[in-house]
Each structure stands twice: as structure tokens, then as C-alpha cells.
Write an enzyme that holds these catalytic residues in place. Structure first.
Site, mmCIF file in Angstrom:
data_model
loop_
_atom_site.group_PDB
_atom_site.id
_atom_site.type_symbol
_atom_site.label_atom_id
_atom_site.label_comp_id
_atom_site.label_asym_id
_atom_site.label_seq_id
_atom_site.Cartn_x
_atom_site.Cartn_y
_atom_site.Cartn_z
ATOM 1 C CG HIS A 6 9.613 18.724 -14.259
ATOM 2 N ND1 HIS A 6 10.770 17.977 -14.284
ATOM 3 C CD2 HIS A 6 9.106 18.687 -15.514
ATOM 4 C CE1 HIS A 6 10.970 17.512 -15.504
ATOM 5 N NE2 HIS A 6 9.973 17.926 -16.264
ATOM 6 C CD GLU A 33 5.656 17.784 -16.738
ATOM 7 O OE1 GLU A 33 5.830 17.355 -17.893
ATOM 8 O OE2 GLU A 33 6.162 17.235 -15.727
ATOM 9 C CG ASP A 35 5.778 13.279 -18.320
ATOM 10 O OD1 ASP A 35 6.079 14.108 -19.188
ATOM 11 O OD2 ASP A 35 6.266 13.275 -17.165
ATOM 12 C CG HIS A 48 9.555 11.408 -18.409
ATOM 13 N ND1 HIS A 48 10.624 11.003 -19.186
ATOM 14 C CD2 HIS A 48 9.353 12.722 -18.704
ATOM 15 C CE1 HIS A 48 11.044 12.014 -19.916
ATOM 16 N NE2 HIS A 48 10.298 13.076 -19.648
ATOM 17 C CD GLU A 104 6.168 16.023 -22.088
ATOM 18 O OE1 GLU A 104 6.890 15.497 -22.964
ATOM 19 O OE2 GLU A 104 6.610 16.505 -21.026
#
Length: 236
Positions: A6, A33, A35, A48, A104
Site C-alpha cells: 500500500h 498500490e 495514487d 496520495h 488509484e
């Protein structure tokens, strides 16, 4: 079960930096993962928050700065400078190391026009469409990506207690995965998703007791800030 690092190995290293991604890879993670936002001049950058304040030494909105300015800011520590990565830098690295990636799209508070098109173009450039998964809390962005590319895997991100009948909801939009908050996930929601053929990748699983529940429920993947202990229990 797939284990996603993450924001990279964010439990030990500065989140969403190439250092954190590479340390997660060294720990054994084969999936990351991250962003993405857009810079003022339209470049895809990995961070993020909409604001720079929490994770860098700068202040203000990410989208207020050109890429050349953003890359002078430190997303690392006082001891070690880490630039805000571009998605292109990451894609080159992921291609080299055979990494699967959940991107994301951060259009929750600021909608970046055509960000979905830009992400897809970057993935195509590096041959990563089949090695990527697109998610967002803004389900409009997920649906837009599904319209752009029937090949790429997509996921609806949902916070808090989630949605009722989410498996049916995802299936209706031809979205392959549901990404719920593990703290609130129920066995009933897991069963409903499975009945509809919708997969589950669950966030953010750092507690090993909660991880054991996810293993028992046979979810498809988990996101964690602490790669090594989770990988040890999952057995990757």
C-alpha cells in the site's frame, strides 16, 4: 491471495516513493498500490493527497505546480531526498521487474479532466494494461476507464461500511473488483460479491488477526503497509 504494498512499503519508508516501491519488491511483494494526480502542466504524478503538506516539504495543491517544480520537493526524509515520482518513472520500473499495479485515480475532491485517458495511454506505452488494476472512490472515473478500455481490470473503492448489494452494483457496470475497508467488511458482503462473480481486494490490512479473517473468507487480495509480516502469513 495477492498482497499489495500500500503506497509501497509505507510502514517503513516514505509512502509513494520509488524507494518504498523498491523496498516492497525486495521484501517479496509482486503487487503495488499507488495514487495519481495531475500536475499543473498535465503530467501524471504519484502522491496520495491533493495537498503537498503532509508528505512533502512543500505546501499547497499538487495541481498548482508544474512537474519541474514538483520534482524539487522532498517526499522523503530529512536524511534522504526522494522526489515525487511520475507515473512514467514508475511504469518503467514496473515493466522491468514484472510488477502488478493497482493505480488509484484521485479524482475524489478535484476532478482532473482526461486523467483516465492519460493513465491508460501511459499503461499502453509500457505494455502494462494486462498487469494493472484501476480503482477510485470516484466511481465515475472507474466507469470512464471501463468505457475507454474493456481489457483493463477495474475496481470500485468504497469507504466506511460500504454499499449494500455491492456485488450486483459492480457486476452491472462490468467492474471486476470491490475494494472495501477491511475494518467494516462482513461475511455477507463477501458472499454476495462471490455470488455475482466480483472479486475483493481489502484495505488496509496491517493487523494479523484481521488478515487471518481475510484468509478464512478467501478474499482475492489485501493491501498492507507492512509487507514482510503479511507475506509471511499469506505464504507468498
Amino acid at each position: 491471495m495477492r498482497v499489495f504494498a500500500h503506497r509501497g512499503y509505507s510502514g517503513l519508508y516514505p509512502e509513494n516513493t520509488m524507494l518504498a516501491f523498491d523496498k516492497a519488491r525486495e521484501a517479496g511483494c509482486k503487487a503495488m498500490e499507488l495514487d495519481v494526480h495531475l500536475s499543473k502542466d498535465g503530467h501524471l504524478v504519484i502522491i496520495h493527497d491533493e495537498m503537498l503538506d503532509r508528505t512533502t516539504n512543500a505546501k499547497g495543491l499538487v495541481c498548482s505546480y508544474a512537474l519541474s517544480e514538483l520534482q524539487t520537493f522532498n517526499a522523503g526524509t530529512a536524511e534522504e531526498f526522494q522526489p515525487i515520482p511520475t507515473l512514467e518513472t514508475y511504469c518503467k520500473w514496473a515493466k522491468e521487474h514484472g510488477i502488478f499495479t493497482n493505480i488509484e485515480i484521485k479524482t475524489n475532491l478535484i476532478y482532473y479532466p482526461f486523467i483516465e485517458d492519460k493513465v491508460l495511454a501511459m499503461l499502453k506505452k509500457y505494455g502494462l494494461v494486462e498487469h494493472s488494476l484501476i480503482s477510485s472512490f470516484n466511481h465515475g472515473s472507474v466507469i470512464r476507464m471501463r468505457q475507454l478500455s474493456p481489457e483493463i481490470q477495474c475496481a470500485f473503492l468504497v469507504g466506511g461500511r460500504g454499499l449494500a448489494n455491492v456485488g450486483s452494483y459492480a457486476k452491472n457496470f462490468k467492474v471486476e473488483y470491490y475494494h472495501p475497508d477491511g475494518a467494516f467488511l462482513t461475511k455477507a458482503a463477501v458472499d454476495e460479491c462471490k455470488a455475482q462473480g466480483v472479486g475483493l481486494n481489502v484495505w488496509t490490512i496491517d493487523d494479523l488477526g484481521l488478515l487471518q479473517k481475510m484468509i478464512t473468507w478467501n478474499v482475492d487480495g489485501v493491501f498492507t503497509n507492512h509487507c514482510a509480516p503479511v507475506l509471511a502469513l499469506v505464504g507468498e
